[in-house]
Design a protein around this motif. Structure first.
Motif, mmCIF file in Angstrom:
data_model
loop_
_atom_site.group_PDB
_atom_site.id
_atom_site.type_symbol
_atom_site.label_atom_id
_atom_site.label_comp_id
_atom_site.label_asym_id
_atom_site.label_seq_id
_atom_site.Cartn_x
_atom_site.Cartn_y
_atom_site.Cartn_z
ATOM 1 N N ARG A 228 19.941 2.582 20.968
ATOM 2 C CA ARG A 228 20.400 3.853 21.538
ATOM 3 C C ARG A 228 20.887 3.604 22.953
ATOM 4 N N VAL A 229 21.816 4.429 23.391
ATOM 5 C CA VAL A 229 22.438 4.273 24.711
ATOM 6 C C VAL A 229 21.986 5.378 25.648
ATOM 7 N N ARG A 230 21.685 4.986 26.874
ATOM 8 C CA ARG A 230 21.422 5.945 27.952
ATOM 9 C C ARG A 230 22.388 5.594 29.080
ATOM 10 N N LEU A 231 23.188 6.579 29.499
ATOM 11 C CA LEU A 231 24.185 6.370 30.545
ATOM 12 C C LEU A 231 23.706 6.931 31.875
ATOM 13 N N SER A 232 24.155 6.306 32.949
ATOM 14 C CA SER A 232 23.901 6.804 34.294
ATOM 15 C C SER A 232 25.120 6.482 35.155
ATOM 16 N N GLY A 233 25.115 6.960 36.386
ATOM 17 C CA GLY A 233 26.158 6.625 37.348
ATOM 18 C C GLY A 233 27.570 6.848 36.831
ATOM 19 N N GLU B 296 31.180 12.188 30.535
ATOM 20 C CA GLU B 296 31.285 13.643 30.694
ATOM 21 C C GLU B 296 32.738 14.082 30.759
ATOM 22 N N ARG B 297 33.565 13.363 31.508
ATOM 23 C CA ARG B 297 34.994 13.716 31.589
ATOM 24 C C ARG B 297 35.674 13.603 30.227
ATOM 25 N N ALA B 298 35.239 12.659 29.418
ATOM 26 C CA ALA B 298 35.845 12.437 28.102
ATOM 27 C C ALA B 298 35.232 13.322 27.019
ATOM 28 N N GLY B 299 34.166 14.050 27.348
ATOM 29 C CA GLY B 299 33.511 14.897 26.362
ATOM 30 C C GLY B 299 32.636 14.130 25.388
ATOM 31 N N VAL B 300 32.203 12.937 25.760
ATOM 32 C CA VAL B 300 31.347 12.119 24.890
ATOM 33 C C VAL B 300 29.900 12.543 25.087
ATOM 34 N N ALA B 301 29.262 12.955 24.001
ATOM 35 C CA ALA B 301 27.879 13.416 24.064
ATOM 36 C C ALA B 301 26.887 12.361 23.588
ATOM 37 N N ARG B 302 27.343 11.433 22.721
ATOM 38 C CA ARG B 302 26.428 10.404 22.211
ATOM 39 C C ARG B 302 27.200 9.207 21.685
ATOM 40 N N CYS C 60 28.761 -6.007 18.119
ATOM 41 C CA CYS C 60 28.341 -4.615 18.260
ATOM 42 C C CYS C 60 29.538 -3.704 18.048
ATOM 43 N N VAL C 61 29.321 -2.667 17.270
ATOM 44 C CA VAL C 61 30.296 -1.605 17.101
ATOM 45 C C VAL C 61 29.686 -0.365 17.752
ATOM 46 N N ALA C 62 30.441 0.276 18.641
ATOM 47 C CA ALA C 62 29.987 1.484 19.315
ATOM 48 C C ALA C 62 30.962 2.602 18.981
ATOM 49 N N VAL C 63 30.426 3.715 18.511
ATOM 50 C CA VAL C 63 31.237 4.882 18.186
ATOM 51 C C VAL C 63 30.814 6.014 19.112
ATOM 52 N N ALA C 64 31.775 6.523 19.897
ATOM 53 C CA ALA C 64 31.527 7.624 20.818
ATOM 54 C C ALA C 64 31.880 8.936 20.134
ATOM 55 N N THR C 65 30.963 9.917 20.214
ATOM 56 C CA THR C 65 31.253 11.239 19.626
ATOM 57 C C THR C 65 30.944 12.314 20.653
#
Length: 118
Positions: free
Chosen positions: A81-86, A93-99, A113-118
């Motif tokens: 799982r990913v946790r973002l900061s800074g 947030e600007r891109a509307g990515v929630a998870r 690794c494959v990462a899918v932003a939603t």
């Protein structure tokens, strides 16, 4: 998506300064409880995941993001799982990515690794 050799990350992770630049405290704490080979795979997976997440955000590392802005932890079942900061949080947030959904795999000295932003 990101793909890399585990040995490449092992060289970075072997140096205390490299570890502090790339990995968050929780990532390093989890790695310390693992055997040497598994520790290399684990840290390489986190490194690869950070690269994949940065790509999914559409912004490479060093372009408003730093390594430790992207923290890769595990949920209660061990799934990454990913946790973002800074800067990473601001870009998301600007891109509307929630998870993010991540898939990590290790084999034959490689990690992907494959990462899918939603």
């Amino acid at each position: 998506m990101d793909l890399m050799e585990i040995a490449r990350v092992a060289r970075i992770a072997a140096h205390p300064a490299g570890r502090r630049i790339v990995f968050c405290a929780a990532e390093l704490a989890r790695a310390e409880g693992l055997g040497p080979q598994r520790r290399q795979e684990y840290l390489a997976g986190r490194f690869c995941a950070k690269e994949a997440v940065a790509k999914a955000l559409g912004s490479g590392l060093g372009q408003g993001l730093v390594w430790r802005d992207i923290e890769v932890l595990a949920d209660e079942r061990g799934a990454p799982r990913v946790r973002l900061s800074g800067g990473a949080r601001a870009v998301a947030e600007r891109a509307g990515v929630a998870r993010f959904d991540l898939s990590l795999s290790h084999q034959a000295g490689l990690v992907v690794c494959v990462a899918v932003a939603t």
